[in-house]
Design an enzyme around this catalytic site. Structure first.
Site, PDB file in Angstrom:
ATOM      1  NE  ARG A 153      34.319  55.995  91.918  1.00 24.18           N
ATOM      2  CZ  ARG A 153      35.675  56.695  91.949  1.00 24.18           C
ATOM      3  NH1 ARG A 153      35.763  57.784  92.963  1.00 24.18           N
ATOM      4  NH2 ARG A 153      36.800  56.105  91.363  1.00 24.18           N
ATOM      5  CG  PHE A 209      39.026  59.160  87.986  1.00 23.28           C
ATOM      6  CD1 PHE A 209      39.051  59.740  86.739  1.00 23.28           C
ATOM      7  CD2 PHE A 209      38.229  59.663  89.156  1.00 23.28           C
ATOM      8  CE1 PHE A 209      38.147  60.973  86.587  1.00 23.28           C
ATOM      9  CE2 PHE A 209      37.469  60.819  88.667  1.00 23.28           C
ATOM     10  CZ  PHE A 209      37.537  61.281  87.662  1.00 23.28           C
ATOM     11  CG  ASP A 233      48.110  52.534  91.562  1.00 21.00           C
ATOM     12  OD1 ASP A 233      47.640  51.625  91.760  1.00 21.00           O
ATOM     13  OD2 ASP A 233      47.630  53.733  91.492  1.00 21.00           O
ATOM     14  CB  THR A 274      36.075  64.326  91.334  1.00 22.45           C
ATOM     15  OG1 THR A 274      36.144  65.370  92.394  1.00 22.45           O
ATOM     16  CG2 THR A 274      36.812  64.743  90.283  1.00 22.45           C
ATOM     17  CE1 TYR A 284      37.709  56.611 100.590  1.00 19.54           C
ATOM     18  CE2 TYR A 284      35.812  57.753 100.599  1.00 19.54           C
ATOM     19  CZ  TYR A 284      36.950  57.752 100.146  1.00 19.54           C
ATOM     20  OH  TYR A 284      37.272  58.615  99.194  1.00 19.54           O
ATOM     21  NE  ARG A 320      63.054  58.009 104.474  1.00 15.78           N
ATOM     22  CZ  ARG A 320      62.012  57.097 104.409  1.00 15.78           C
ATOM     23  NH1 ARG A 320      61.243  57.202 105.813  1.00 15.78           N
ATOM     24  NH2 ARG A 320      61.569  56.604 103.631  1.00 15.78           N
TER      25      ARG A 320
HETATM   26  P1  NAD Z   1      40.901  55.143  92.132  1.00 19.85           P
HETATM   27  O1  NAD Z   1      40.418  53.928  92.894  1.00 19.85           O
HETATM   28  O2  NAD Z   1      40.600  55.429  90.675  1.00 19.85           O
HETATM   29  O3  NAD Z   1      42.454  55.508  92.413  1.00 19.85           O
HETATM   30  C1  NAD Z   1      43.116  55.310  93.672  1.00 19.85           C
HETATM   31  C2  NAD Z   1      44.301  54.735  93.208  1.00 19.85           C
HETATM   32  O4  NAD Z   1      45.073  54.150  94.364  1.00 19.85           O
HETATM   33  C3  NAD Z   1      44.113  53.363  92.424  1.00 19.85           C
HETATM   34  O5  NAD Z   1      44.997  53.297  91.388  1.00 19.85           O
HETATM   35  C4  NAD Z   1      44.492  52.185  93.354  1.00 19.85           C
HETATM   36  O6  NAD Z   1      45.121  51.096  92.696  1.00 19.85           O
HETATM   37  C5  NAD Z   1      45.622  52.739  94.422  1.00 19.85           C
HETATM   38  N1  NAD Z   1      45.723  52.241  95.570  1.00 19.85           N
HETATM   39  C6  NAD Z   1      44.847  51.989  96.458  1.00 19.85           C
HETATM   40  N2  NAD Z   1      45.434  51.441  97.617  1.00 19.85           N
HETATM   41  C7  NAD Z   1      46.675  51.486  97.409  1.00 19.85           C
HETATM   42  C8  NAD Z   1      47.777  51.003  98.064  1.00 19.85           C
HETATM   43  N3  NAD Z   1      47.691  50.568  99.362  1.00 19.85           N
HETATM   44  N4  NAD Z   1      49.235  51.228  97.663  1.00 19.85           N
HETATM   45  C9  NAD Z   1      49.289  51.601  96.591  1.00 19.85           C
HETATM   46  N5  NAD Z   1      48.240  52.184  95.635  1.00 19.85           N
HETATM   47  C10 NAD Z   1      47.136  51.979  96.186  1.00 19.85           C
HETATM   48  O7  NAD Z   1      40.103  56.564  92.979  1.00 19.85           O
HETATM   49  P2  NAD Z   1      39.960  58.195  92.456  1.00 19.85           P
HETATM   50  O8  NAD Z   1      38.617  58.315  92.462  1.00 19.85           O
HETATM   51  O9  NAD Z   1      40.958  58.421  91.709  1.00 19.85           O
HETATM   52  O10 NAD Z   1      40.382  58.562  93.970  1.00 19.85           O
HETATM   53  C11 NAD Z   1      41.669  59.069  94.058  1.00 19.85           C
HETATM   54  C12 NAD Z   1      41.930  59.649  95.540  1.00 19.85           C
HETATM   55  O11 NAD Z   1      41.031  60.716  95.874  1.00 19.85           O
HETATM   56  C13 NAD Z   1      41.584  58.681  96.554  1.00 19.85           C
HETATM   57  O12 NAD Z   1      42.427  58.802  97.746  1.00 19.85           O
HETATM   58  C14 NAD Z   1      40.124  58.974  97.074  1.00 19.85           C
HETATM   59  O13 NAD Z   1      39.701  58.821  98.308  1.00 19.85           O
HETATM   60  C15 NAD Z   1      40.244  60.555  96.758  1.00 19.85           C
HETATM   61  N6  NAD Z   1      38.659  61.084  96.535  1.00 19.85           N
HETATM   62  C16 NAD Z   1      38.012  60.740  95.486  1.00 19.85           C
HETATM   63  C17 NAD Z   1      36.932  61.047  95.073  1.00 19.85           C
HETATM   64  C18 NAD Z   1      36.116  60.958  93.876  1.00 19.85           C
HETATM   65  O14 NAD Z   1      35.132  61.465  93.787  1.00 19.85           O
HETATM   66  N7  NAD Z   1      36.954  60.432  92.661  1.00 19.85           N
HETATM   67  C19 NAD Z   1      36.124  62.086  96.100  1.00 19.85           C
HETATM   68  C20 NAD Z   1      36.646  62.193  97.456  1.00 19.85           C
HETATM   69  C21 NAD Z   1      37.969  61.702  97.555  1.00 19.85           C
HETATM   70  N1  UDP Z   2      23.851  55.691  93.091  1.00 21.54           N
HETATM   71  C1  UDP Z   2      22.739  55.341  92.300  1.00 21.54           C
HETATM   72  N2  UDP Z   2      22.527  54.308  91.512  1.00 21.54           N
HETATM   73  C2  UDP Z   2      23.788  53.779  91.206  1.00 21.54           C
HETATM   74  C3  UDP Z   2      24.918  54.403  91.844  1.00 21.54           C
HETATM   75  C4  UDP Z   2      24.941  55.417  92.838  1.00 21.54           C
HETATM   76  O1  UDP Z   2      21.382  56.001  92.691  1.00 21.54           O
HETATM   77  O2  UDP Z   2      23.765  53.134  90.247  1.00 21.54           O
HETATM   78  C5  UDP Z   2      23.647  56.983  94.246  1.00 21.54           C
HETATM   79  C6  UDP Z   2      24.052  56.454  95.829  1.00 21.54           C
HETATM   80  O3  UDP Z   2      23.099  56.113  96.392  1.00 21.54           O
HETATM   81  C7  UDP Z   2      24.371  57.666  96.154  1.00 21.54           C
HETATM   82  C8  UDP Z   2      24.931  58.641  94.825  1.00 21.54           C
HETATM   83  O4  UDP Z   2      24.455  57.914  93.809  1.00 21.54           O
HETATM   84  O5  UDP Z   2      23.479  58.373  96.811  1.00 21.54           O
HETATM   85  C9  UDP Z   2      26.324  58.605  94.738  1.00 21.54           C
HETATM   86  O6  UDP Z   2      26.970  57.312  94.811  1.00 21.54           O
HETATM   87  P1  UDP Z   2      28.801  57.058  94.392  1.00 21.54           P
HETATM   88  O7  UDP Z   2      28.758  55.572  94.822  1.00 21.54           O
HETATM   89  O8  UDP Z   2      28.871  57.473  93.153  1.00 21.54           O
HETATM   90  O9  UDP Z   2      29.277  57.887  95.662  1.00 21.54           O
HETATM   91  P2  UDP Z   2      29.211  58.409  97.128  1.00 21.54           P
HETATM   92  O10 UDP Z   2      28.938  59.998  96.967  1.00 21.54           O
HETATM   93  O11 UDP Z   2      27.910  57.615  97.927  1.00 21.54           O
HETATM   94  O12 UDP Z   2      30.385  58.326  97.799  1.00 21.54           O
END
Ligand code: NAD
Ligand code: UDP
Length: 314
Positions: A186, A11, A31, A175, A145, A106
């Protein structure tokens, strides 16, 4: 610049690709599509400055030619995904981060880690500042995580201190936006899908827990600014507009013009009670703050999901 984006098919990663290609850079995506989707970057196929490596970062990685920046966004991110893949999640944060840090070393490249507000756990300090050390259960279901990201932060700082590598750590708060997987569990995909289909909206617990939601374009701007800064210490990136989960459900239902019922389901174990970034540091160091309010962001996201859910198989 020549930039590697690990997690390019995810995403957030796919939006970072779009942004950097739009600025004229050369982008190499990596990926393994554990949780992302090739569809997120299908529009980049054939782009002259984009290439994709199907690779699991748990395995060492070499990229021919120089690299200027590495964005490490690869990791399962939704609770449903990391609970299904706890060992892959830990290994991705640990061995995967190390492989990318070595690659940065590197190449003399900058390195940016996508860390998370989960480092604060179920926070006792509110809102959360970067100086807060967190309140994390190291053996609970979410620990695969939280601890992988805490380890990844520690490893990043070790490479910075030991090797003088130019590193950056973004602590990303919830996000949302187009290209989230509609079934990743989510809150945003769940509530939007449920509201658009007129299905019951599943609020976990009594819905009094809070989150603060940032639109993806704002986040990408923050990540890019951080990657060009001289800041090695963690920086919170998120939108401080805090809401309860129940308020959020009602807002999405209203925006969708839906008549979905709201139903209450058990609260997942160790679900943080509240979460809101203090973004004073991002403002001061990066001159960054979010521009897109939650209603506007949800409208844009909902428009995208409407089309997405019409596609066969969704
Ligand atoms: P996402 O699952 O959509 O994207 C993660 C991507 O990483 C996926 O395409 C997955 O296939 C790839 N991936 C996972 N493990 C891998 C591996 N071992 N090798 C190669 N690729 C791998 O999730 P996202 O929401 O886009 O999150 C992206 C990053 O941002 C993550 O590191 C996540 O922890 C961090 N993050 C996201 C949020 C959020 O709210 N979306 C919040 C906090 C942190
Ligand atoms: N949540 C919810 N209903 C859903 C999915 C999530 O009430 O169908 C709540 C979840 O318990 C948490 C918040 O929404 O309190 C955010 O959840 P999410 O899984 O998006 O991310 P988190 O912030 O917990 O990593």
């Amino acid at each position: 610049m020549r930039i590697l984006i690990a997690g390019a098919g995810g995403f957030i990663g796919s939006h970072v690709c779009d942004r950097l290609l739009g600025e004229g850079h050369e982008v190499i995506g990596a990926d393994n599509f554990l949780t992302g989707s090739p569809r997120n970057i299908a529009h980049l196929q054939g782009h002259a400055r984009f290439s994709l490596i199907r690779h699991d970062i748990i395995e060492p990685l070499d990229v021919a030619g120089p690299l200027d920046v590495i964005f490490n966004l690869a990791s399962p991110a939704s609770p449903k995904d990391y609970l299904a893949h706890p060992i892959e999640t830990l290994r991705t944060g640990a061995e995967g981060s190390r492989n990318l840090l070595e690659l940065a070393l590197r190449n003399g490249a900058r390195y940016l880690l996508a860390s998370t507000s989960e480092c604060y756990g179920d926070p006792l300090e509110h809102p959360q500042k970067e100086t807060y050390w967190g309140h994390v259960n190291p053996v609970g279901p979410r620990s695969c995580y939280d601890e992988s990201k805490r380890y990844a932060e520690a490893l990043t700082m070790a490479y910075h201190r030991r090797h003088g590598l130019r590193t950056h750590i973004a602590r990303i708060f919830n996000t949302y936006g187009p290209r989230m997987q509609h079934d990743d569990g989510r809150i945003v995909p769940n509530f939007i899908r449920q509201a658009l289909r007129g299905e019951p909206m599943t609020v976990y617990g009594d819905g009094s827990q809070t989150r603060s939601f940032c639109y993806v374009d704002d986040l990408v701007e923050g990540l890019v600014r951080l990657s060009r800064s001289e800041e090695p210490w963690p920086v919170n990136l998120g939108n401080p507009e805090e809401m309860t989960v129940l308020e959020f459900a009602r807002m999405i239902r209203d925006l969708a013009g839906s008549r979905s019922a709201i139903v209450f389901e058990p609260l997942p174990e160790d679900d943080p009670q509240r979460r809101r970034p203090d973004i004073g540091k991002a403002r001061a160091v990066l001159g960054w703050s979010p521009r897109i309010g939650v209603e506007e962001g949800l409208r844009r996201t909902m428009e995208w999901f409407r089309k997405e859910l019409e596609t066969p198989g969704a």
